[in-house]
Design a protein around this motif. Structure first.
Motif, PDB file in Angstrom:
ATOM      1  N   THR A 159      80.597   5.744 -34.939  1.00 19.11           N
ATOM      2  CA  THR A 159      79.601   5.964 -33.890  1.00 19.11           C
ATOM      3  C   THR A 159      79.760   5.018 -32.714  1.00 19.11           C
ATOM      4  O   THR A 159      78.998   5.094 -31.754  1.00 19.11           O
ATOM      5  N   ARG A 188      80.911  14.333 -35.994  1.00 18.01           N
ATOM      6  CA  ARG A 188      79.452  14.283 -35.983  1.00 18.01           C
ATOM      7  C   ARG A 188      78.854  14.694 -37.321  1.00 18.01           C
ATOM      8  O   ARG A 188      77.714  14.363 -37.614  1.00 18.01           O
ATOM      9  N   ALA A 226      75.337  13.354 -37.197  1.00 21.14           N
ATOM     10  CA  ALA A 226      75.008  12.591 -35.991  1.00 21.14           C
ATOM     11  C   ALA A 226      74.606  13.577 -34.911  1.00 21.14           C
ATOM     12  O   ALA A 226      75.453  14.084 -34.154  1.00 21.14           O
TER      13      ALA A 226
END
Length: 840
Positions: free
Chosen positions: A108, A538, A585
């Protein structure tokens, strides 16, 4: 190639590497400060930041016998998008100071881990580490997939003019190279919290103990005064697995709870995973805690030999560490309790027997050898010993009560780590040790005692290999074997189990027994997980499984009788535990996590007695479900919201039969359930300051064998709220505070008494099981400190004041001999601790 390199190749199955260059520790040489390209804009928030840059890493090549790796997807380096400002510490000298850091930048773009590679002095190291933790990156990518990378990053505190005000150059940090795609020291878990020793050492109320500071984390219940276990998400302390690096440890705290078994200078960080962890770990129905020991100092550190000395009213400790040429490093530490010489002298004579004064010592040793550019050998030795006694004084000898316990353990382990040319890792770790515990209670009429000596050992083999840019394989082997020799005699109800109805100092009755037995246990687990990254990183899905055969052998299936042969028993179980983890995410600052699985834990050897337990008890099992939301609000605020549900089955408990059969005092019919949620927030509003808040709502309940109703668990604390804060000034002055408010533990009230006609002693009549609670507990602690770093020596002084409000928190009820009069055993009063540390 030397013998050591040949052994490494044979053990790991990677073959010799005759064409490798001479072995050196993996530290690159300093590179000159890089100026920004013309017209470059400094990152947002950089302000007047000191110079920082990344040091290039030496390129690695595969060994001669290793096949050439397939062409990898293009590697895009991480890009710094936010650089916070570090204030130059106010110390003597105006010359520039450089600190070389190793940053783990996760998928991230968050800095998940910071390690000092080349020190610039402790105060400069702390300042650089603190600011680097707030950096934000655009993550590295392998093709289109975001990946975790390690980079080396040089933070330069420029030379300053002696004339005020100092002038600082503004230079954009440059990222030049990527070292290796790596995993954190623990594979990321769905919910985990980590405290570095540098920050935990400054927590108010922890008395400078980094491991004890873990009791301030969200989801951890407040232990009773004089107690030390970590009660995580309402689970029994025995359900939480404890590790020191890769080595399992029977306890992390000395008896009495005043100190952990490792001093803070020997600790690098503490990681808590309360539940829902992956298949690499098992043998626990709850969570696991891992203490990471201190890392070696750099070969380029100006002080090749260092050490520490630390003293306060609780204990005194000292240690030394040194670089051993270019390939090795070693650290040694030793600590001894001072409680008998400090608190023992000020306790009123009439209370000395009631107040337990622990006597303890511990030692630590760690060595590191770099066998080659890719191979590192770690050796660890730790141990501790405790003695504690307490009792109830009486004017008549027949009513006196005393209790004494000793506990010790020793561990020795070695771990070999190889970083492969494809960026994956292979580890082989072994360990062995001895546990030696003894316990006794003397009620004059009845005496109870037990002793346990256990020889234990294990092997861990782990591999982390990327199969494709989006598939990561995590696999390994985890084996443990142990032999326990146990002896116990006295009352059948002692030592007391969770859920037993009793009051402190109550005579246990005249049902007594005696047994000596041996238990051998072997557990071998194969585990694997496949992490699949989708949608450009993600979305991550990680299914896994842990397959673990368990063999338990005992030499007693029935109590020994003169006319009968001794017969043992061997039980074989196979646990197949699937695990699953999912992470999405949704935004760069917002992620949703779900995890769950099945978990097993073998019966405790002390429960396999033919007199005091039940031979042949099988393992208990539990099911975990965890949901979490992770969010970052700006560069300096992090929020987390977690919900959990744990259901445990086949727990050992006392039989509900008033006359249980021979070798049937315990049955595996107990049930448990833990559920709730926690909210955590952490902020770094300004340089040198931090604040943290956690609130947990938890319910822990048990259903005893033979009963249909649920009751509160002995360690249940429904509400636990904690607030932490701290601030430090460049001059070395620091302030901190900690406040904790929690529900009292459940208790079973005594509603009456009957006189035993045969003994003449009053026996209690109990109300509903755990239907009442002790009053809520509130503790406020404050801390003030000061530190100074000179060229050769550093000095720190601190004052840690526990329970500033002088609140009398009730820890348990104690009754008079008539069971009518009731008094309270309260926790620690206002307790100021003055400490000093000298470190080089």
């Amino acid at each position: 190639m030397g013998l050591a390199g040949l052994v490494v190749g044979v053990v790991l199955g990677l073959g010799p590497a005759d064409d490798e260059p001479a072995a050196q520790p993996p530290v690159s040489e300093p590179s000159p400060v890089a100026e920004p390209p013309p017209g470059a804009e400094p990152p947002p928030g950089a302000g007047q930041a000191p110079v920082a840059e990344q040091a290039p890493m030496a390129e690695q090549s595969p060994g001669a016998d290793e096949p050439a790796a397939e062409p990898a997807a293009p590697l895009v380096e991480p890009r710094l998008v936010f650089a916070a400002e570090a204030v130059r510490p106010a110390v003597e000298g105006t010359q520039s100071v450089e600190v070389l850091l190793r940053l783990l930048v996760d998928e991230t773009g968050t800095v998940a881990e910071v390690t000092v590679v080349e020190s610039g002095g402790k105060v400069f190291d702390d300042a650089a580490v603190d600011v680097a933790q707030r950096f934000r990156f655009e993550p590295a990518r392998e093709g289109d997939e975001p990946i975790a990378v390690e980079i080396q990053y040089r933070y330069v505190f420029p030379e300053v003019d002696e004339r005020p005000p100092p002038s600082l150059r503004t230079v954009e940090p440059i990222i030049d190279d990527v070292e290796t795609v790596v995993a954190p020291r623990i594979e990321p878990q769905p919910v985990q919290a980590e405290l570095t020793a540098a920050e935990a050492d400054r927590f108010a109320g922890a008395q400078g103990d980094a491991i004890k500071a873990a009791q301030t984390l969200g989801g951890v219940a407040r232990p009773q005064a004089g107690g030390s276990p970590l009660i995580v998400w309402g689970s029994s302390p025995a359900d939480t697995r404890r590790y020191i690096d890769w080595v399992p440890a029977p306890r992390l705290f000395h008896l009495g709870g005043g100190r952990s078994v490792l001093p803070t200078p020997m600790v690098d960080a503490v990681t808590l995973v309360p539940g829902g962890f992956g298949p690499a770990y098992g043998r626990a129905l709850g969570g696991h805690v891992q203490v990471h020991t201190v890392e070696p100092r750099s070969e380029t550190d100006p002080h090749r030999v260092g050490g520490f000395g630390r003293v306060d009213p609780i204990d005194v400790g000292a240690g030394v560490d040194a670089r051993l040429g270019s390939r090795g490093w070693m650290a040694l530490g030793l600590r001894r309790s001072l409680l008998a010489e400090t608190f023992g002298r000020v306790i009123p004579p009439g209370s000395r027997q009631l107040v337990p004064i622990p006597d303890s010592w511990d030692y630590q040793a760690k060595g590191v050898v770099w066998l080659s550019n890719r191979d590192r050998l770690d050796v660890l030795g730790v141990g501790s010993h405790d003695t504690v006694a307490r009792g109830i004084p009486s004017l008549t000898p027949d009513a006196a009560f005393t209790e004494r316990r000793t506990a010790g353990f020793h561990r020795l382990g070695a771990r070999l780590t190889r970083v492969r040319s494809d960026g994956g890792t292979t580890t082989l770790a072994v360990w062995a040790g001895l546990d030696d515990d003894a316990w006794s209670q003397d009620f004059v009429q009845v005496r109870a005692e037990s002793a346990t000596r256990a020889w234990r050992g294990g092997v861990r083999l782990g591999s982390r290999r990327r199969l494709t840019p989006s598939l990561l394989l995590l696999s390994g082997l985890d084996a443990e074997v142990g032999r326990w020799g146990l002896h116990q005699r006295g009352a059948l109800t002692l030592p007391a189990r969770e859920g037993d109805l009793q009051i402190f100092g109550q005579p246990p009755g005249d049902r007594v027994g005696r047994d000596t037995w041996t238990v051998v246990k072997a557990e071998v687990a194969a585990h694997g997980a496949l992490r699949w990254d989708l949608a450009k990183g993600r979305v991550s899905i990680e299914p896994g499984v842990r397959v673990e055969p368990l063999v338990v052998a005992s030499d007693r299936i029935l109590p020994v009788r003169p006319i009968e042969p001794e017969i043992g028993t061997t039980d074989v179980d196979l646990a197949v535990d699937p695990r699953l983890r999912f992470r999405w995410a949704a935004l760069p600052q917002l992620a949703f996590v779900a995890a769950g699985g099945r978990y097993h834990q073998a019966a405790a050897p002390r429960d396999l007695s033919a007199v005091f337990g039940r031979p042949g008890l099988g393992p208990s099992q539990a099911y975990h479900a965890v949901l979490a939301v992770e969010s970052a609000i700006g560069p300096w605020v992090e929020l987390g919201l977690t919900g959990f549900w744990i259901r445990s089955l086949d727990r050992a408990g006392r039989s509900s039969d008033p006359s249980p059969p021979v070798a049937g005092l315990l049955v595996a019919d107990g049930h448990g359930r833990n559920y709730g949620g926690q909210l955590t927030a952490r902020a770094h509003p300004t340089q040198g300051s931090f604040a943290a808040l956690s609130y947990s709502w938890m319910r822990a309940e048990r259903r005893d064998p033979g009963l249909d109703r649920w009751r509160r668990f002995d360690f249940d604390q429904t509400h636990v709220a904690q607030v932490l804060g701290g601030w430090s000034h460049p001059s070395g002055f620091e302030l901190g505070g900690w406040a904790s408010l929690s529900s009292g533990n459940p208790v079973t009230a005594v509603v009456g008494a009957v006189t035993n006609a045969r003994t003449g002693v009053a026996d209690p009549v109990f109300g509903p099981h755990n239907a009442e609670r002790l009053p809520p507990s509130f503790v406020l602690s404050l801390r003030a400190g000061w530190g100074r770093q000179w060229s050769q020596l550093g000095l720190r002084l601190w004052l840690d004041v526990y329970n500033v409000t002088q609140r009398r928190n009730v820890e348990q009820w104690v009754y008079g001999s008539d069971l009518v009069r009731r008094g309270a055993v309260t926790g620690l009063p206002l307790l100021p601790l003055v400490g000093m540390e000298v470190r080089r």
